[in-house]
Design a protein around this motif. Structure first.
Motif, mmCIF file in Angstrom:
data_model
loop_
_atom_site.group_PDB
_atom_site.id
_atom_site.type_symbol
_atom_site.label_atom_id
_atom_site.label_comp_id
_atom_site.label_asym_id
_atom_site.label_seq_id
_atom_site.Cartn_x
_atom_site.Cartn_y
_atom_site.Cartn_z
ATOM 1 N N THR A 1 0.801 -1.229 0.000
ATOM 2 C CA THR A 1 0.000 0.000 0.000
ATOM 3 C C THR A 1 0.829 1.271 0.000
ATOM 4 O O THR A 1 0.287 2.361 -0.185
ATOM 5 N N GLY A 2 2.144 1.141 0.244
ATOM 6 C CA GLY A 2 2.999 2.321 0.298
ATOM 7 C C GLY A 2 3.198 2.879 1.685
ATOM 8 O O GLY A 2 3.971 3.830 1.866
ATOM 9 N N SER A 3 2.532 2.323 2.695
ATOM 10 C CA SER A 3 2.643 2.852 4.056
ATOM 11 C C SER A 3 2.474 1.733 5.065
ATOM 12 O O SER A 3 1.680 0.803 4.857
ATOM 13 N N LEU A 4 3.204 1.833 6.171
ATOM 14 C CA LEU A 4 3.030 0.859 7.247
ATOM 15 C C LEU A 4 1.605 0.907 7.781
ATOM 16 O O LEU A 4 1.023 -0.131 8.110
ATOM 17 N N LEU A 5 1.045 2.125 7.874
ATOM 18 C CA LEU A 5 -0.329 2.307 8.349
ATOM 19 C C LEU A 5 -1.153 2.858 7.185
ATOM 20 O O LEU A 5 -1.206 4.083 6.980
ATOM 21 N N PRO A 6 -1.792 2.002 6.395
ATOM 22 C CA PRO A 6 -2.477 2.453 5.177
ATOM 23 C C PRO A 6 -3.571 3.479 5.419
ATOM 24 O O PRO A 6 -3.833 4.323 4.556
ATOM 25 N N THR A 7 -4.215 3.453 6.600
ATOM 26 C CA THR A 7 -5.273 4.438 6.886
ATOM 27 C C THR A 7 -4.727 5.660 7.610
ATOM 28 O O THR A 7 -5.486 6.598 7.888
#
Length: 389
Positions: free
Chosen positions: A170-176
């Motif tokens: 998703t491009g991020s450790l925390l997608p939200t």
């Protein structure tokens, strides 16, 4: 027709490995071959080499990597059981363990003394992993004494490291953008979760807040499968994995429970004391309770432990240290996060074991030929005749 393949055990999974020169390059033809070889239209996979469980119906296609600094590429396939389909969206760390040993055994990577490093790229996700294979004495070993939770059988020691695993999908450790949040579930109470992308996209549920412990027996986890599927289906669009209204495939996001340590008995009858590990984890794999934990899930749990306020961090009583010990149904899996920058681990390592089980020729029908039940003959399309299979 027949296709050469090698059966390996990697950690707690079994996986057929194919050299890329021996199988179709096109994804569609490759899927047809695997479905046929595994007997994947049958829920017991009787007429094929599939194992009829998510951890034993896996495959990977291995070849030399064109990218500098990478030794081999592998395409991972999670074979559906009774579905006649293949999931291509995920990675499997246990199979990667087998790929590392396979690459050394087949001469794809030269032995470098007592330990041989194999750098692998999973082409499904782009993830890069390192396998440090025991080649003591400068030779390939077919047997070893390294064990992992979930089996008493020994294997060749392989240290498996995930490089820069955060945000691979998703491009991020925390997608939200949130470490923890309440997930609204249709016809049920909201569920407190951490949605994490490291190793794989994973939804980690606060077990105690949901009336569970995180140390449930596999039978209880089986009863919770419909609820946990609803959780992952609700989380998938929020993580950017599917468009709103679409359902995700069965492979990702992965979903499971996280709870505090308790004393319990493993599936092999071993007694585990609460003080010997840090958090309890129970995960699903392809809509079934995982008998241990998938390594990509273990990476996500360990990475979440570094994040303030995440479900893992709160359950562990604060940000976790370099080592995080996970209590799984099969026993304790220790995960190590190193080279941590801005709360992101650049390297996540798990000690595993692998073994080559067999080199074989798998017999499969040729594409486009239909078997005539009760005979050893096949229809030849467009000819109106049959011939010997």
């Amino acid at each position: 027709m027949h296709t050469p393949a090698t059966l390996v055990r990697g950690g707690t999974s079994k996986c057929w490995l194919f050299n890329q020169v021996d199988v179709p390059a096109g994804r569609g033809e490759l899927e047809k071959l695997l479905v046929s070889a595994y007997g994947a239209t049958d829920p017991v996979e009787l007429d094929g080499v599939g194992g009829a469980t998510p951890t034993t119906s896996k495959a990977a296609v291995v070849g030399a990597a064109p990218e500098p600094g990478v030794d081999v590429d592998y395409l991972f396939a999670q074979i559906g059981i009774g579905t006649g389909s293949v999931e291509w969206t995920s990675n499997c760390g246990n199979c990667a363990t087998g790929v590392a040993l396979y690459a050394v055994a087949k001469g794809m990577v030269a032995i470098t003394g007592d330990r041989t490093r194999v750098v692998m790229r999973n082409t499904n996700t782009g993830a890069v992993l390192e396998g440090l294979v025991d080649t003591t004495g400068g030779v390939v070993h077919h047997f070893g004494r390294q064990t992992v939770p979930g089996t008493r059988a020994g294997g060749v020691a392989v240290g498996l490291t995930f490089r820069d695993p955060a945000g691979g999908t998703t491009g991020s450790l925390l997608p939200t953008g949130q470490a923890v949040q309440d997930l609204p579930i249709a016809a049920a109470e909201p569920v407190r979760v951490s949605m994490v992308d490291a190793g794989a996209p994973v939804v980690l549920v606060d077990a105690l807040g949901s009336g569970r412990t995180g140390a449930e027996p596999l039978e209880r986890m089986g009863a919770d499968v419909p609820w946990l599927r609803t959780v992952r289906h609700t989380a998938a669009p929020l993580m950017g994995l599917v468009e709103p209204g679409e359902e995700p495939g069965d492979a990702v996001p992965k979903v499971g429970l996280v709870g505090p340590p308790v004393s319990y008995t493993t599936t092999l009858g071993e007694q585990i004391a609460a003080e010997t590990y840090d958090i309890s984890v129970r995960m699903l794999s392809m809509n079934a309770p995982h008998p241990a934990i998938g390594l990509t899930s273990a990476v996500a749990v360990a990475a979440a432990g570094l994040v303030e306020d995440s479900v893992v961090c709160r359950t562990a009583g604060g940000p976790t240290d370099e080592w995080l010990r996970l209590g799984t149904p099969a026993g304790i899996v220790a995960v190590r996060c190193t080279d941590i920058r801005d709360d992101l681990p650049r390297r996540v390592t798990v000690q595993r074991a692998a073994r080559l089980l067999a080199d074989a020729r798998i017999y499969v029908p040729e594409t486009g030929r239909l078997h005539v039940p009760g005979t050893n003959r096949v229809h030849v399309p467009g000819t109106g005749r049959t011939q010997a299979a």
